[in-house]
Design a protein around this motif. Structure first.
Motif, PDB file in Angstrom:
ATOM      1  N   GLU A 144      -1.337  -8.129  -5.335  1.00 17.51           N
ATOM      2  CA  GLU A 144      -2.273  -7.016  -5.174  1.00 17.51           C
ATOM      3  C   GLU A 144      -1.834  -6.079  -4.054  1.00 17.51           C
ATOM      4  O   GLU A 144      -1.947  -4.853  -4.174  1.00 17.51           O
ATOM      5  CB  GLU A 144      -3.674  -7.563  -4.890  1.00 17.51           C
ATOM      6  CG  GLU A 144      -4.310  -8.267  -6.075  1.00 17.51           C
ATOM      7  CD  GLU A 144      -5.572  -9.022  -5.692  1.00 17.51           C
ATOM      8  OE1 GLU A 144      -5.991  -8.912  -4.510  1.00 17.51           O
ATOM      9  OE2 GLU A 144      -6.131  -9.713  -6.557  1.00 17.51           O
ATOM     10  N   GLN A 147       1.056  -4.053  -5.300  1.00 17.49           N
ATOM     11  CA  GLN A 147       0.582  -3.034  -6.241  1.00 17.49           C
ATOM     12  C   GLN A 147       0.058  -1.820  -5.480  1.00 17.49           C
ATOM     13  O   GLN A 147       0.310  -0.666  -5.870  1.00 17.49           O
ATOM     14  CB  GLN A 147      -0.509  -3.598  -7.141  1.00 17.49           C
ATOM     15  CG  GLN A 147      -1.037  -2.599  -8.174  1.00 17.49           C
ATOM     16  CD  GLN A 147       0.035  -2.148  -9.145  1.00 17.49           C
ATOM     17  OE1 GLN A 147       0.577  -2.944  -9.892  1.00 17.49           O
ATOM     18  NE2 GLN A 147       0.360  -0.856  -9.124  1.00 17.49           N
ATOM     19  N   ARG A 148      -0.661  -2.055  -4.394  1.00 21.19           N
ATOM     20  CA  ARG A 148      -1.133  -0.939  -3.573  1.00 21.19           C
ATOM     21  C   ARG A 148       0.045  -0.179  -2.995  1.00 21.19           C
ATOM     22  O   ARG A 148       0.005   1.052  -2.887  1.00 21.19           O
ATOM     23  CB  ARG A 148      -2.043  -1.446  -2.451  1.00 21.19           C
ATOM     24  CG  ARG A 148      -3.364  -2.009  -2.928  1.00 21.19           C
ATOM     25  CD  ARG A 148      -4.422  -1.999  -1.825  1.00 21.19           C
ATOM     26  NE  ARG A 148      -3.987  -2.697  -0.624  1.00 21.19           N
ATOM     27  CZ  ARG A 148      -4.143  -4.008  -0.433  1.00 21.19           C
ATOM     28  NH1 ARG A 148      -4.688  -4.755  -1.382  1.00 21.19           N
ATOM     29  NH2 ARG A 148      -3.751  -4.571   0.689  1.00 21.19           N
ATOM     30  N   VAL A 150       2.969   0.200  -4.365  1.00 25.04           N
ATOM     31  CA  VAL A 150       3.502   1.046  -5.438  1.00 25.04           C
ATOM     32  C   VAL A 150       2.621   2.274  -5.613  1.00 25.04           C
ATOM     33  O   VAL A 150       3.109   3.413  -5.701  1.00 25.04           O
ATOM     34  CB  VAL A 150       3.590   0.257  -6.764  1.00 25.04           C
ATOM     35  CG1 VAL A 150       3.971   1.182  -7.919  1.00 25.04           C
ATOM     36  CG2 VAL A 150       4.601  -0.881  -6.657  1.00 25.04           C
ATOM     37  N   ASP A 151       1.312   2.070  -5.656  1.00 22.04           N
ATOM     38  CA  ASP A 151       0.369   3.172  -5.847  1.00 22.04           C
ATOM     39  C   ASP A 151       0.456   4.192  -4.714  1.00 22.04           C
ATOM     40  O   ASP A 151       0.281   5.398  -4.938  1.00 22.04           O
ATOM     41  CB  ASP A 151      -1.068   2.639  -5.940  1.00 22.04           C
ATOM     42  CG  ASP A 151      -1.281   1.751  -7.162  1.00 22.04           C
ATOM     43  OD1 ASP A 151      -0.462   1.837  -8.105  1.00 22.04           O
ATOM     44  OD2 ASP A 151      -2.253   0.965  -7.164  1.00 22.04           O
ATOM     45  N   ASP A 152       0.728   3.696  -3.501  1.00 21.80           N
ATOM     46  CA  ASP A 152       0.799   4.581  -2.331  1.00 21.80           C
ATOM     47  C   ASP A 152       2.168   5.217  -2.142  1.00 21.80           C
ATOM     48  O   ASP A 152       2.356   6.032  -1.232  1.00 21.80           O
ATOM     49  CB  ASP A 152       0.436   3.802  -1.060  1.00 21.80           C
ATOM     50  CG  ASP A 152      -1.012   3.325  -1.060  1.00 21.80           C
ATOM     51  OD1 ASP A 152      -1.814   3.865  -1.847  1.00 21.80           O
ATOM     52  OD2 ASP A 152      -1.340   2.411  -0.279  1.00 21.80           O
ATOM     53  N   GLY A 153       3.150   4.832  -2.959  1.00 24.36           N
ATOM     54  CA  GLY A 153       4.494   5.390  -2.829  1.00 24.36           C
ATOM     55  C   GLY A 153       5.368   4.683  -1.813  1.00 24.36           C
ATOM     56  O   GLY A 153       6.482   5.126  -1.531  1.00 24.36           O
ATOM     57  N   PRO A 157       8.364   3.698  -7.898  1.00 22.45           N
ATOM     58  CA  PRO A 157       7.461   3.638  -9.061  1.00 22.45           C
ATOM     59  C   PRO A 157       7.811   2.552 -10.068  1.00 22.45           C
ATOM     60  O   PRO A 157       6.930   1.989 -10.708  1.00 22.45           O
ATOM     61  CB  PRO A 157       7.602   5.035  -9.685  1.00 22.45           C
ATOM     62  CG  PRO A 157       8.075   5.911  -8.573  1.00 22.45           C
ATOM     63  CD  PRO A 157       8.913   5.040  -7.683  1.00 22.45           C
ATOM     64  N   SER A 202      11.670   3.376  -1.579  1.00 22.00           N
ATOM     65  CA  SER A 202      11.313   4.560  -2.373  1.00 22.00           C
ATOM     66  C   SER A 202      12.118   5.775  -1.914  1.00 22.00           C
ATOM     67  O   SER A 202      12.729   5.767  -0.869  1.00 22.00           O
ATOM     68  CB  SER A 202       9.822   4.839  -2.222  1.00 22.00           C
ATOM     69  OG  SER A 202       9.476   4.966  -0.869  1.00 22.00           O
TER      70      SER A 202
END
Length: 202
Positions: A144, A147-148, A150-153, A157, A202
């Motif tokens: 989890e 995943q955050r 990834v969502d936050d950059g 991606p 990233s």
């Protein structure tokens, strides 16, 4: 007519339940669930079997309480690691916490949650399943968190947070096993550093 006051029943004076549980934790940590006999546990705790049952329940219930104490104590670094601002910081903190906890001179080597009941008889199946769930919970929390990221950059991606979480949990479990086998802290840290050099950016 004078009546005698009955003494309250219960554990004897001077019995420290927290201290006894801490000692039981160390026995389970060092010997595993099935390796820890009632005689070893009660001797370490400084109480009788009767007092153990009255205060903590049976052996499995005692182990469950010891695992809670382990989670809140030696393994508390996991919760702190998840608060790191970056995914790489999370992974590095998890690895560092594992190395520190599994090689501490004043405690048994290795990890109670990893090695406490990998293989058991039918009588120990409940504890084995408990530890599987304990490890799965840690994995889910890390997944989890990634995943955050990834969502936050913070992670690219295309990163698979489930696979990355499995990588980190496998790494920390391996560290625990190696530590239990006597591998030193410096060597474990060098290995962990090498394992994290390929971290996705990233």
């Amino acid at each position: 007519m004078e009546t005698k006051q009955r003494r309250p029943t219960g554990r004897p004076r001077g019995f420290d339940a927290d201290e006894a549980l801490e000692r039981a934790l160390l026995v389970f940590w060092e010997q595993g669930y099935e390796g820890a006999s009632l005689a070893n546990l009660t001797a370490a705790m400084g109480i009788s079997t009767t007092s153990m049952y009255a205060t903590f329940g049976n052996k499995e219930q005692l182990f469950r309480k010891a695992l809670e104490r382990y989670t809140e104590g030696p393994s508390a670094y996991v919760a702190r690691a998840l608060d790191e601002p970056t995914a790489l910081g999370v992974a590095a903190a998890l690895v560092a916490g594992t190395i520190r906890t599994t090689t501490r001179p004043s405690h048994p080597r290795g990890c109670l949650g990893v090695q406490g009941a990998l293989a058991t008889s039918d009588a120990g199946r409940g504890v084995r399943d408990l530890l599987v769930a304990w490890r799965d919970n840690g994995y889910c929390l890390i997944q989890e968190r990634f995943q955050r990221a990834v969502d936050d950059g913070d992670l690219p991606p295309g990163t698979d947070p489930a696979l990355l979480a499995r990588y980190v949990t496998t790494l920390t479990a391996g560290i625990a096993v190696q530590a239990a086998g006597g591998v030193g802290r410096d060597e474990l840290q060098e290995m962990a550093d090498a394992a994290l050099r390929g971290w996705p950016v990233s």
